[in-house]
Design a protein around this motif. Structure first.
Motif, PDB file in Angstrom:
ATOM      1  N   THR A   1      -4.736   1.347  -9.411  1.00  0.00           N
ATOM      2  CA  THR A   1      -5.729   2.400  -9.584  1.00  0.00           C
ATOM      3  C   THR A   1      -5.529   3.171 -10.884  1.00  0.00           C
ATOM      4  OG1 THR A   1      -4.328   3.860  -8.228  1.00  0.00           O
ATOM      5  CG2 THR A   1      -6.136   2.688  -7.129  1.00  0.00           C
ATOM      6  N   PHE A   2      -4.286   3.318 -11.322  1.00  0.00           N
ATOM      7  CA  PHE A   2      -4.044   4.020 -12.585  1.00  0.00           C
ATOM      8  C   PHE A   2      -4.699   3.272 -13.742  1.00  0.00           C
ATOM      9  CE2 PHE A   2      -1.583   4.898 -16.423  1.00  0.00           C
ATOM     10  CZ  PHE A   2      -1.594   6.287 -16.443  1.00  0.00           C
ATOM     11  N   MET A   3      -4.632   1.939 -13.715  1.00  0.00           N
ATOM     12  CA  MET A   3      -5.225   1.144 -14.787  1.00  0.00           C
ATOM     13  C   MET A   3      -6.749   1.248 -14.793  1.00  0.00           C
ATOM     14  SD  MET A   3      -2.870  -2.297 -14.683  1.00  0.00           S
ATOM     15  CE  MET A   3      -3.814  -3.044 -16.007  1.00  0.00           C
ATOM     16  N   ILE A   4      -7.335   1.607 -13.652  1.00  0.00           N
ATOM     17  CA  ILE A   4      -8.790   1.756 -13.576  1.00  0.00           C
ATOM     18  C   ILE A   4      -9.216   3.186 -13.901  1.00  0.00           C
ATOM     19  CG2 ILE A   4     -10.796   1.625 -12.043  1.00  0.00           C
ATOM     20  CD1 ILE A   4      -9.280  -0.533 -10.474  1.00  0.00           C
ATOM     21  N   ILE A   5      -8.563   4.151 -13.271  1.00  0.00           N
ATOM     22  CA  ILE A   5      -8.999   5.536 -13.374  1.00  0.00           C
ATOM     23  C   ILE A   5      -8.654   6.151 -14.717  1.00  0.00           C
ATOM     24  CG2 ILE A   5      -8.660   7.847 -12.417  1.00  0.00           C
ATOM     25  CD1 ILE A   5      -8.426   6.614  -9.705  1.00  0.00           C
ATOM     26  N   PHE A   6      -7.510   5.779 -15.284  1.00  0.00           N
ATOM     27  CA  PHE A   6      -7.096   6.399 -16.544  1.00  0.00           C
ATOM     28  C   PHE A   6      -8.128   6.177 -17.653  1.00  0.00           C
ATOM     29  CE2 PHE A   6      -4.649   6.763 -20.479  1.00  0.00           C
ATOM     30  CZ  PHE A   6      -4.020   7.983 -20.283  1.00  0.00           C
ATOM     31  N   PRO A   7      -8.539   4.928 -17.943  1.00  0.00           N
ATOM     32  CA  PRO A   7      -9.583   4.774 -18.974  1.00  0.00           C
ATOM     33  C   PRO A   7     -10.927   5.340 -18.548  1.00  0.00           C
ATOM     34  CG  PRO A   7      -9.090   2.661 -17.938  1.00  0.00           C
ATOM     35  CD  PRO A   7      -8.058   3.632 -17.455  1.00  0.00           C
ATOM     36  N   LEU A   8     -11.227   5.308 -17.237  1.00  0.00           N
ATOM     37  CA  LEU A   8     -12.510   5.832 -16.762  1.00  0.00           C
ATOM     38  C   LEU A   8     -12.640   7.320 -17.044  1.00  0.00           C
ATOM     39  CD1 LEU A   8     -15.055   4.905 -15.149  1.00  0.00           C
ATOM     40  CD2 LEU A   8     -13.914   5.779 -13.108  1.00  0.00           C
ATOM     41  N   THR A   9     -11.530   8.054 -16.910  1.00  0.00           N
ATOM     42  CA  THR A   9     -11.586   9.501 -17.120  1.00  0.00           C
ATOM     43  C   THR A   9     -11.397   9.901 -18.581  1.00  0.00           C
ATOM     44  OG1 THR A   9      -9.221   9.642 -16.558  1.00  0.00           O
ATOM     45  CG2 THR A   9     -10.808  10.046 -14.797  1.00  0.00           C
ATOM     46  N   PHE A  10     -10.910   8.979 -19.415  1.00  0.00           N
ATOM     47  CA  PHE A  10     -10.705   9.325 -20.814  1.00  0.00           C
ATOM     48  C   PHE A  10     -11.846   8.824 -21.713  1.00  0.00           C
ATOM     49  CE2 PHE A  10      -6.523  10.603 -19.585  1.00  0.00           C
ATOM     50  CZ  PHE A  10      -6.122  11.508 -20.564  1.00  0.00           C
ATOM     51  N   ILE A  11     -12.497   7.707 -21.326  1.00  0.00           N
ATOM     52  CA  ILE A  11     -13.687   7.280 -22.085  1.00  0.00           C
ATOM     53  C   ILE A  11     -14.885   8.021 -21.498  1.00  0.00           C
ATOM     54  CG2 ILE A  11     -15.026   5.313 -22.917  1.00  0.00           C
ATOM     55  CD1 ILE A  11     -12.687   3.528 -22.347  1.00  0.00           C
ATOM     56  N   ALA A  12     -14.861   9.308 -21.690  1.00  0.00           N
ATOM     57  CA  ALA A  12     -15.864  10.211 -21.139  1.00  0.00           C
ATOM     58  C   ALA A  12     -15.815  11.500 -21.951  1.00  0.00           C
ATOM     59  CB  ALA A  12     -15.588  10.476 -19.655  1.00  0.00           C
ATOM     60  N   ASN A  13     -16.666  12.425 -21.582  1.00  0.00           N
ATOM     61  CA  ASN A  13     -16.688  13.708 -22.294  1.00  0.00           C
ATOM     62  C   ASN A  13     -15.789  14.740 -21.645  1.00  0.00           C
ATOM     63  OD1 ASN A  13     -18.077  14.309 -19.979  1.00  0.00           O
ATOM     64  ND2 ASN A  13     -20.021  14.740 -20.976  1.00  0.00           N
ATOM     65  N   THR A  14     -14.739  14.271 -20.972  1.00  0.00           N
ATOM     66  CA  THR A  14     -13.848  15.171 -20.252  1.00  0.00           C
ATOM     67  C   THR A  14     -13.054  16.077 -21.187  1.00  0.00           C
ATOM     68  OG1 THR A  14     -12.338  13.280 -20.138  1.00  0.00           O
ATOM     69  CG2 THR A  14     -13.561  13.827 -18.146  1.00  0.00           C
ATOM     70  N   PHE A  15     -12.499  15.506 -22.261  1.00  0.00           N
ATOM     71  CA  PHE A  15     -11.620  16.270 -23.141  1.00  0.00           C
ATOM     72  C   PHE A  15     -12.182  16.470 -24.541  1.00  0.00           C
ATOM     73  CE2 PHE A  15      -8.804  13.945 -20.149  1.00  0.00           C
ATOM     74  CZ  PHE A  15      -8.402  15.045 -19.414  1.00  0.00           C
ATOM     75  N   VAL A  16     -13.078  15.596 -24.966  1.00  0.00           N
ATOM     76  CA  VAL A  16     -13.712  15.738 -26.279  1.00  0.00           C
ATOM     77  C   VAL A  16     -15.191  15.423 -26.129  1.00  0.00           C
ATOM     78  CG1 VAL A  16     -11.624  15.154 -27.575  1.00  0.00           C
ATOM     79  CG2 VAL A  16     -13.206  13.339 -26.902  1.00  0.00           C
ATOM     80  N   PRO A  17     -16.042  15.983 -26.979  1.00  0.00           N
ATOM     81  CA  PRO A  17     -17.467  15.641 -26.923  1.00  0.00           C
ATOM     82  C   PRO A  17     -17.681  14.159 -27.194  1.00  0.00           C
ATOM     83  CG  PRO A  17     -17.093  17.610 -28.252  1.00  0.00           C
ATOM     84  CD  PRO A  17     -15.751  17.027 -27.981  1.00  0.00           C
ATOM     85  N   SER A  18     -18.481  13.512 -26.399  1.00  0.00           N
ATOM     86  CA  SER A  18     -18.681  12.072 -26.539  1.00  0.00           C
ATOM     87  C   SER A  18     -19.379  11.699 -27.833  1.00  0.00           C
ATOM     88  CB  SER A  18     -19.479  11.529 -25.346  1.00  0.00           C
ATOM     89  OG  SER A  18     -20.721  12.194 -25.231  1.00  0.00           O
ATOM     90  N   GLU A  19     -20.126  12.640 -28.450  1.00  0.00           N
ATOM     91  CA  GLU A  19     -20.812  12.313 -29.696  1.00  0.00           C
ATOM     92  C   GLU A  19     -19.835  12.113 -30.856  1.00  0.00           C
ATOM     93  OE1 GLU A  19     -21.168  16.799 -29.016  1.00  0.00           O
ATOM     94  OE2 GLU A  19     -21.421  14.952 -27.866  1.00  0.00           O
ATOM     95  N   ASN A  20     -18.585  12.486 -30.675  1.00  0.00           N
ATOM     96  CA  ASN A  20     -17.580  12.266 -31.715  1.00  0.00           C
ATOM     97  C   ASN A  20     -16.919  10.895 -31.614  1.00  0.00           C
ATOM     98  OD1 ASN A  20     -18.085  14.859 -32.600  1.00  0.00           O
ATOM     99  ND2 ASN A  20     -16.348  15.768 -31.525  1.00  0.00           N
ATOM    100  N   MET A  21     -17.263  10.127 -30.585  1.00  0.00           N
ATOM    101  CA  MET A  21     -16.637   8.826 -30.369  1.00  0.00           C
ATOM    102  C   MET A  21     -17.336   7.742 -31.187  1.00  0.00           C
ATOM    103  SD  MET A  21     -16.112   8.886 -26.228  1.00  0.00           S
ATOM    104  CE  MET A  21     -15.175  10.181 -25.422  1.00  0.00           C
ATOM    105  N   PRO A  22     -16.656   6.583 -31.402  1.00  0.00           N
ATOM    106  CA  PRO A  22     -17.339   5.438 -32.013  1.00  0.00           C
ATOM    107  C   PRO A  22     -18.538   5.012 -31.159  1.00  0.00           C
ATOM    108  CG  PRO A  22     -14.970   5.100 -31.993  1.00  0.00           C
ATOM    109  CD  PRO A  22     -15.226   6.337 -31.183  1.00  0.00           C
ATOM    110  N   ALA A  23     -19.455   4.275 -31.758  1.00  0.00           N
ATOM    111  CA  ALA A  23     -20.739   3.980 -31.119  1.00  0.00           C
ATOM    112  C   ALA A  23     -20.587   3.315 -29.755  1.00  0.00           C
ATOM    113  CB  ALA A  23     -21.582   3.101 -32.041  1.00  0.00           C
TER     114      ALA A  23
END
Length: 281
Positions: free
Chosen positions: A174-196
């Motif tokens: 579950t860590f391998m699933i949830i960790f990227p799921l919660t970080f490839i999001a706008n949780t900690f940084v605005p998503s518009e600053n991410m690569p396309a």
């Protein structure tokens, strides 16, 4: 239904008594989000272009809420895997109870655990300067959406926990699933600053939509706006024009509710079937 509720309440009480007798469970569950709030709020806040970090801390809180409740939902799966390993589920199977009572009671007790964690996190956020700026009713809606999503995820975790059987395997998987799921999001940084590519993924990620909905209902959506976080200020208008809204973000509450209903419709019957088959072996 009355039998299900009565049996589920017994199982839920059993799980809550376990927390009472092993207080380390609730202590470490609450210490982690507090640590995240302090570390991200003060260590990384100065890098967010928000002066003394106050704006970033307001932006951060909804993301920390979302990440914590999702990780908190994994307690359901690890608990089921532990009960399977110790043979507790086999003993439950011999008792005259409703087949869905064990899973329903487990998920409800873990939902209550998430409520306790949210209360502690809210108090921590208020202590560091975070504020609910858009009224109590909208804040209640934000908390309800987060808890509903956490409850739906707990059924997913219950299914995985019944399948893997070992708590160690469950935690790693579950860590391998949830960790990227919660970080490839706008949780900690605005998503518009991410690569396309990551920006597109984040725009449709349900973690992003639940965070966006909570941030909006708390009145913190424009906390990073230059010159303050007021929703009608010039800085907020500038930030609003920069945000790339997907359909999911434009309709964050509806999209999140759709995920909640979909997860429950799929994983409640799957989990109950897995429970019946796993104990039959």
């Amino acid at each position: 239904m009355s039998t299900l509720l009565a049996d589920a309440s017994t199982i839920a009480r059993r799980n809550l008594i376990k927390i009472k007798r092993v207080p380390d469970l609730i202590v470490f569950t609450t210490l982690q989000p507090i640590m995240f709030i302090l570390l991200f709020g003060y260590v990384f806040g100065s890098l967010a272009g928000s002066g003394n970090g106050q704006g970033y801390r307001e932006f951060l809180m909804a993301g920390i809420f979302a990440q914590t409740i999702i990780f908190g939902a994994t307690i359901t799966g690890s608990g089921m895997a532990e009960d399977m390993q110790k043979g507790v589920i086999d003993r439950f199977r011999t008792l005259p109870m409703h087949p869905g009572a064990v899973l329903t009671g487990r998920t409800f007790s873990d939902l209550l655990n998430n409520v306790i964690v949210l209360v502690i996190m809210t108090l921590t956020g208020l202590a560091i300067g975070w504020r609910i700026r858009d009224g109590l009713l909208k804040a209640v809606l934000a908390y309800a959406l987060m808890l509903g999503f956490a409850y739906a995820v707990s059924w997913v975790m219950a299914y995985i926990g019944l399948k893997v059987r070992a708590p160690e395997i469950f935690n790693n998987a579950t860590f391998m699933i949830i960790f990227p799921l919660t970080f490839i999001a706008n949780t900690f940084v605005p998503s518009e600053n991410m690569p396309a590519v990551l920006r597109t993924i984040a725009g449709w990620n349900p973690v992003s939509t639940i965070t966006h909905a909570a941030r909006d209902n708390f009145g913190n959506l424009f906390a990073l706006a230059p010159g303050g976080g007021a929703g009608d200020g010039a800085g907020a208008q500038q930030l609003r024009e920069q945000i790339e809204y997907t359909w999911a973000l434009q309709h964050a509450e509806i999209y999140t509710l759709a995920w909640i209903v979909g997860l429950l419709l799929v994983f409640v019957p799957l989990s109950i079937r897995a429970y019946q088959r796993s104990v039959a072996r």
